[in-house]
Design an enzyme around this catalytic site. Structure first.
Site, short mmCIF file in Angstrom:
data_model
loop_
_atom_site.label_atom_id
_atom_site.label_comp_id
_atom_site.label_asym_id
_atom_site.label_seq_id
_atom_site.Cartn_x
_atom_site.Cartn_y
_atom_site.Cartn_z
CG ASP A 490 -1.93 1.12 1.20
OD1 ASP A 490 -1.59 2.23 1.62
OD2 ASP A 490 -3.05 0.86 0.74
CG ASP A 507 -4.67 8.82 -12.13
OD1 ASP A 507 -5.44 9.38 -12.92
OD2 ASP A 507 -5.06 8.23 -11.09
CD GLU A 533 -4.58 3.95 -1.22
OE1 GLU A 533 -4.72 4.25 -0.05
OE2 GLU A 533 -5.50 4.03 -2.07
#
Length: 626
Positions: A490, A507, A533
């Site tokens: 993560d 992004d 994410e």
């Protein structure tokens, strides 16, 4: 030598030589037919034995389910009293009419009662209500002797059962402990038997058929064939003598008529005056000419229908989604349709890749030079190409250009002796054009398949594909007793990146981190976007320590990233937290594996982020055996 003698000799030659050839082929066919019957009998018997064996396994499985519900036996196992469990298991032998019951736990046999000859074993994992494993329950409802006797009565063939090198039971005396082939022939007491076998766990079961019946059938068939051929030879000799004596008087007239027929003149009949055999032959010759003329016309119509059929086949190519199979159909159809000597199709695996041969028909090597030359012309021009009419080898080539794009391949054919007619060229180019349409459909289908399992932003597999891969790898690892690792990561403070620099910057961060994960993974690994994410990668054949080392390499590479800002004002640095787990070290089953890695990930978050934590084994709940 007189004309009559030469005619007789010629007639004998055209009869005897084909008869000898037919005899050789016939003898071979008789032998192959009898061998095929024997193999079919063995195969049919093997199918029946497999069905009987599965029935016995199913019957044992039903009994195992009931035994697994026996509370006294479960209590004895849970309290660690193997003596009481053995007594209870002996009682269950008679109650459920089974031949053997065994309970294995931790590689040690706790209970084993019944016949050591038991076979067709059903295996169940016996779990207590608390989730604790009571062991592996093995139940057999029949013995090897009972099973071979039953199979012998059902199939009429000999049946043998082996465990390892030991023959447990056999209906064929003298077999002893000889190894049984999967498919083949073995000798037992100077007799040959055709055998076919299959394996279930450590047990091999074979079906054997005596080949003596096959040899008798071959002998009988050959004797009959010799008698028929001998009768035909006698008849041919007599007919040759009769024809040679009577043909001289009218041979000239028949020769003139035959010359007219040979020239394609079917309108002038062969003279057939009188009432002798030659007159009848003349009438038959004329009838044959009329029939031949009708057949030629029918062949013309059949050829037109064949061309229509080939065109319809060509139209079906556009719906075919197997590129290599499609090209093979195109090449075979094109070679057959225009009577070519050879043909092949080449195509690129992907745009820019070299051309590779994907399909061929006929003797491509004998026509290789002409095929390569015509393919080079078609590739250079991007248009259909044909050899000159004066070339020794005629050749045609058609480039494959899906959607009028770059040339992705070429289909070519060649033959010696005669150039291709305009109709043949048109038909070939039509088939090749349909192949181009079909290849375009294949490319579109593959693109849709990739999009269905790929995350658009990162280019990694999506969540659905990740679940399928983990499920498959866990099942494979369990079957072959191999470890399976899982990394979950993560991106730290990702929400802060989105809030500070915008979602476009977020992004970019995701794509850069995904690139690091993809570059660090092996070809057999499966990196995926788990959600938001959070990324993950499944690692086949990797234990917990190997999984941890990979996660550390990825974490270090992410920490070293310098990600350009979308507003052009420098670069960003990010870190990620990792959780790793592996089967069988940290979890049991797919869901438990994912949960363990996820828990380790959150432990890394709580411990300060930008670190990797190993999962620890946690108690898992497993449904009790039914």
């Amino acid at each position: 030598m007189s004309f009559r003698s030469r005619l007789t000799l010629f007639f004998l030659l055209i009869v005897i030589v084909p008869m000898v050839s037919v005899a050789v082929v016939l003898f071979r066919l008789i032998s192959d037919n009898e061998q095929g019957k024997a193999d079919a009998r063995v195969a049919q018997g093997q199918t029946a034995v497999i069905g009987l064996y599965r029935d016995e396994v199913e019957r044992a499985g039903t009994a195992a389910t009931r035994i697994g519900q026996d509370r006294p036996l479960a209590v004895a196992l849970r309290t660690g009293d193997p003596a009481a469990a053995t007594v209870l298991a002996r009682e269950l032998l008679g109650r459920y009419r089974v031949r053997r019951i065994a309970i294995v736990r931790g590689g040690r046999t706790l209970v084993a009662v019944g016949s050591p000859q038991a076979t067709a074993t059903a295996v169940r994992q016996w779990m207590a209500q608390s989730g604790r494993s009571l062991g592996r329950l093995e139940v057999s409802a029949t013995t090897a002797t009972e099973f071979t006797g039953l199979a012998r009565r059902v199939t009429g063939l000999h049946v043998a059962v082996q465990r390892g090198p030991i023959t447990l039971s056999s209906t064929l005396p003298g077999l002893a402990s000889r190894p049984l082939p999967r498919v083949g022939t073995i000798d037992v007491r100077d007799r040959k038997y055709r055998a076919a076998s299959f394996t279930d766990r450590e047990v091999r079961i074979a079906v054997l058929a005596d080949t003596q019946e096959n040899a008798s059938g071959v002998t009988a068939g050959r004797t009959l064939a010799i008698a028929v051929l001998a009768g035909f030879l006698i008849l041919a000799l007599g007919f040759a003598t009769m024809v040679s004596r009577s043909l001289q008087a009218q041979i000239a007239r028949f020769l003139a008529g035959a010359k007219r027929l040979g020239g394609g003149d079917f309108s002038t009949p062969v003279p057939a005056e009188g009432s002798d055999e030659f007159a009848a032959l003349g009438h038959e010759f004329n009838a044959m000419a009329s029939e031949l003329e009708a057949r030629i016309e029918e062949l013309r119509r059949e050829r037109a229908r064949l061309q229509d059929s080939i065109r319809r086949i060509g139209e079906t190519f556009a719906s075919n989604l197997d590129r290599d199979a499609l090209l093979q159909i195109v090449v075979n159809t094109a070679v057959d349709a225009v009577a070519a000597g050879a043909g092949r199709a080449t195509a690129r695996e992907r745009p820019g890749a070299p051309l590779e041969q994907r399909a061929s028909a006929g003797d491509v090597r004998a026509h290789g030079e002409a095929i390569r030359a015509i393919e080079a012309r078609a590739l250079e021009s991007g248009e259909p190409a044909a050899s000159g009419d004066d070339d020794e080898v005629a050749a045609l080539a058609h480039p494959l250009r899906p959607d009028e794009g770059s040339v992705q391949g070429v289909v070519s054919i060649a033959r010696r002796g005669a150039p291709f007619t305009p109709d043949e060229r048109e038909l070939f180019h039509y088939l090749a054009a349909q192949a181009s349409v079909s290849m375009e459909n294949v490319d579109l289908h593959e693109l849709v398949q990739r999009q269905a399992v790929t995350d658009e932003l990162t280019g990694l597999f999506n969540h659905r594909r990740f679940q399928e891969v983990v499920d498959s790898e866990v099942e494979r690892g369990r079957r072959f007793e191999q470890p399976v690792g899982l990394v979950m990561l993560d991106i730290d403070n990702f929400k802060s990146v989105n809030d500070t620099y915008g979602h476009q910057q977020g992004d970019v961060v995701l794509r850069e981190v995904a690139g690091v994960l993809r570059a660090s993974s092996r070809d057999i690994d499966e990196p995926a976007r788990y959600g938001g994410e959070e990324l993950a990668v499944a690692l086949p054949q990797t234990d917990l320590e190997g999984t941890y080392l990979l996660a550390e390499r990825v974490r270090t590479a992410i920490e070293a990233l310098e990600i350009p800002r979308v507003d052009g004002r420098g670069v960003l640095s990010v870190t990620a937290s990792f959780g790793v787990a592996a089967l069988p070290e940290s979890a049991d089953g797919k869901d438990a594996l994912i949960a363990a890695a996820d828990a380790a990930l959150y432990q890394a978050k709580r411990a300060g982020k930008n670190r990797t934590e190993r999962a620890t084994r946690a108690p898992t709940k497993t449904a009790p055996a039914k």
